[in-house]
Design an enzyme around this catalytic site. Structure first.
Site, mmCIF file in Angstrom:
data_model
loop_
_atom_site.group_PDB
_atom_site.id
_atom_site.type_symbol
_atom_site.label_atom_id
_atom_site.label_comp_id
_atom_site.label_asym_id
_atom_site.label_seq_id
_atom_site.Cartn_x
_atom_site.Cartn_y
_atom_site.Cartn_z
ATOM 1 N N GLU A 325 48.664 -64.923 -49.123
ATOM 2 C CA GLU A 325 49.185 -65.024 -48.370
ATOM 3 C C GLU A 325 48.517 -64.703 -46.576
ATOM 4 O O GLU A 325 49.140 -65.705 -45.978
ATOM 5 C CB GLU A 325 49.695 -63.464 -48.548
ATOM 6 C CG GLU A 325 50.533 -62.880 -47.615
ATOM 7 C CD GLU A 325 50.123 -62.468 -45.934
ATOM 8 O OE1 GLU A 325 50.587 -61.897 -45.677
ATOM 9 O OE2 GLU A 325 48.973 -62.812 -45.978
ATOM 10 N N ASP A 354 53.843 -55.148 -46.782
ATOM 11 C CA ASP A 354 52.551 -54.993 -46.710
ATOM 12 C C ASP A 354 51.944 -54.281 -45.248
ATOM 13 O O ASP A 354 52.303 -53.958 -44.265
ATOM 14 C CB ASP A 354 52.380 -56.494 -45.620
ATOM 15 C CG ASP A 354 51.705 -57.710 -45.246
ATOM 16 O OD1 ASP A 354 50.509 -57.176 -45.512
ATOM 17 O OD2 ASP A 354 51.941 -58.709 -45.085
#
Length: 517
Positions: A325, A354
């Site tokens: 990511e 997140d």
């Protein structure tokens, strides 16, 4: 058969016909099959919220920290630290009874080897600089050159057109460019065409600018990010005469492989798959315990509690721990790119978690309906309902919250791009907490939500347990609810624009994958 016998036979026949009606009437009125999904959803959600705690999830954070400590201080994609983190998550899920698999892919691993800058003249001083992902490298020891500023256009943008770079003005010099209007890649490409030796892009908000040029082919110059204050000061110095800088930006770039971890319930209707994800990798600068050990641990603990409940879910529940990511959403992009049309149609929703335990946290819910009117448009149909469901749950528990924009800077991005309803929560990165937010959530105004964002200090001490608990409850409630019932995605939403700081960018997540401005 006499009259008495005929009467008895008629009574028996009537009773036989009546029996099914008796069984299906008042006794089952409260057990209406149409109401079963909602009833079972409420029951499972309540159980998971009760059983899934931040304290239990914290042990996964301790494991991630121990892994980072034994693997050079980070858990970056393509490193031993990430491989060990993925193996830990995989093993936990396999033991719990999930169908688990690795999804392997190749990517370009990057690690910054040097990011230094200083004013050589007229008044020597050090400058904070952040190397952009996929930057070209200076020679070892750096380069020294005159500084040249790109003028800011009337529309507030700068460096977005080749004409912004006056002929001959930038040859062999370091281009100073303000953020805004176009991608960092375009800015440094235009600087390279004008003959610049390096490019420095300064922020238009507080904090050192952290970004990416998007891909290796886009990198044309050694390129770094500066703070707004530093860029403004350098531009002012230039207005008074020549400025010379020394810049060293070097980055290792090599092809490596890494794995997503995908787990799903063995049962449940695959045509109604509900999906939740968190990225497992850190940046190379630190162990990444908040970013994003926190989301990964919360998701893992909820998955384990779902398995322990032994509930037979109606809908298939799929969990994902993404890799790379921090290199530009590469893991989630690889996953979505490899879905068939049928696969995409079966995924009814995606929730992303997140950074859910920032030390100076805010409680941000992704703005699925764009009711805040900030930044990106509304998410795909169903995203508004996901936002509403999270807001309703938090409201019922008396938890304050506000909206945050779908900036595309986390792993919901690829799902939104293919029309899958998306949502989730976030507690803030390098954005600055306002006074109103400090009054709402506690903490300190004028300070970043996470002062250790993308730094060595993002360790086990960098976790706010209150925020962690709140967001794990959100995850648990969503898993319990959608495992049985996704009917809320079809219920209309009445959008009420929020006030104050809601949706004001408080949830800004300027990750390494930020490519546009």
């Amino acid at each position: 058969m006499n009259a008495t016998q005929r009467r008895a036979a008629a009574i028996l026949a009537a009773a036989a016909l009546a029996t099914p009606l008796v069984l299906a009437s008042p006794a089952t009125a409260g057990q209406d099959p149409a109401a079963a999904p909602a009833r079972d959803a409420a029951k499972l959600a309540k159980k998971l919220v009760r059983e899934t705690s931040g304290q239990d999830a914290f042990k996964h954070l301790q494991k991630f920290q121990a892994i980072a400590d034994s693997a050079g201080g980070n858990r970056a994609a393509g490193s031993l630290g990430h491989d060990a983190s993925a193996a830990y998550v995989y093993t936990q899920l396999k033991k719990a009874g999930y169908d688990v698999r690795y999804q392997k892919f190749e990517f370009l691993f990057t690690e910054t080897l040097a990011e230094k800058a200083s004013v050589v003249s007229p008044a020597p001083r050090a400058i904070d600089v952040k190397a952009m992902t996929y930057t070209k490298s200076t020679p070892v020891g750096g380069l020294t050159a005159a500084l040249a500023a790109v003028p800011v256009d009337a529309d507030g943008t700068t460096g977005c057109e080749p004409g912004d770079f006056a002929s001959g003005t930038f040859t062999g010099k370091i281009a100073l460019i303000k953020r805004g209007g176009c991608s960092f890649a375009i800015k440094q490409q235009n600087a390279a065409t004008a003959g610049a030796a390096a490019a420095l892009v300064y922020n238009n908000v507080d904090g050192v600018l952290s970004g990416t040029l998007g891909d290796p082919a886009s990198g044309k110059l050694p390129t770094g990010g500066l703070t707004l204050a530093e860029g403004t000061a350098l531009a002012a110095d230039l207005a008074n005469g020549p400025v010379s800088l020394s810049v060293e930006i070097r980055q290792l770039q090599e092809k490596r492989s890494t794995n997503n971890v995908i787990a799903e319930t063995r049962g449940g209707n695959a045509a109604n798959t509900v999906m939740l994800g968190s990225h497992l990798d850190s940046v190379t600068a630190g162990p990444g315990i908040n970013d994003n050990g926190s989301g990964s641990a919360g998701l893992l603990q909820t998955a384990l509690e779902l398995a322990k409940s032994k509930d037979k879910v109606r809908n298939k529940v799929r969990f994902a721990w993404w890799s790379a990511e921090e290199n530009g959403l590469l893991g989630s992009e690889h996953y979505v790119d490899n879905l068939t049309a049928l696969d995409k149609s079966e995924i009814k929703l995606y929730l992303n978690f997140d950074m859910i335990a920032s030390p100076n946290y805010g409680l941000f819910v992704y703005d699925g309906d764009n009711s805040d009117g900030v930044g990106a448009e509304a998410g795909p149909e169903g995203s508004a309902q996901l936002e509403r469901d999270i807001n309703d749950f938090m409201d019922q528990r008396g938890v304050p919250h506000e909206g945050t924009d779908f900036t595309g800077r986390s792993d919901y991005g690829p799902f939104i791009a293919v029309g899958i309803p998306s949502g989730g929560t976030f507690t803030g990165a390098e954005g600055i907490k306002t006074a109103a937010q400090a009054a709402k959530y506690g903490g300190e105004a004028g300070v970043a939500y996470d002062v250790n964002y993308h730094a060595k200090g993002d360790d086990i001490r960098n976790i706010n347990m209150k925020a962690f608990d709140v967001n794990i409850d959100v995850i648990a409630n969503a898993v319990g609810t959608y495992a049985h019932d996704i009917s809320s995605l079809r219920k209309p939403v009445v959008s009420v624009p929020t006030t104050g700081d809601a949706g004001s960018g408080g949830g800004l997540h300027d990750d390494h994958h930020e490519v546009t401005e």
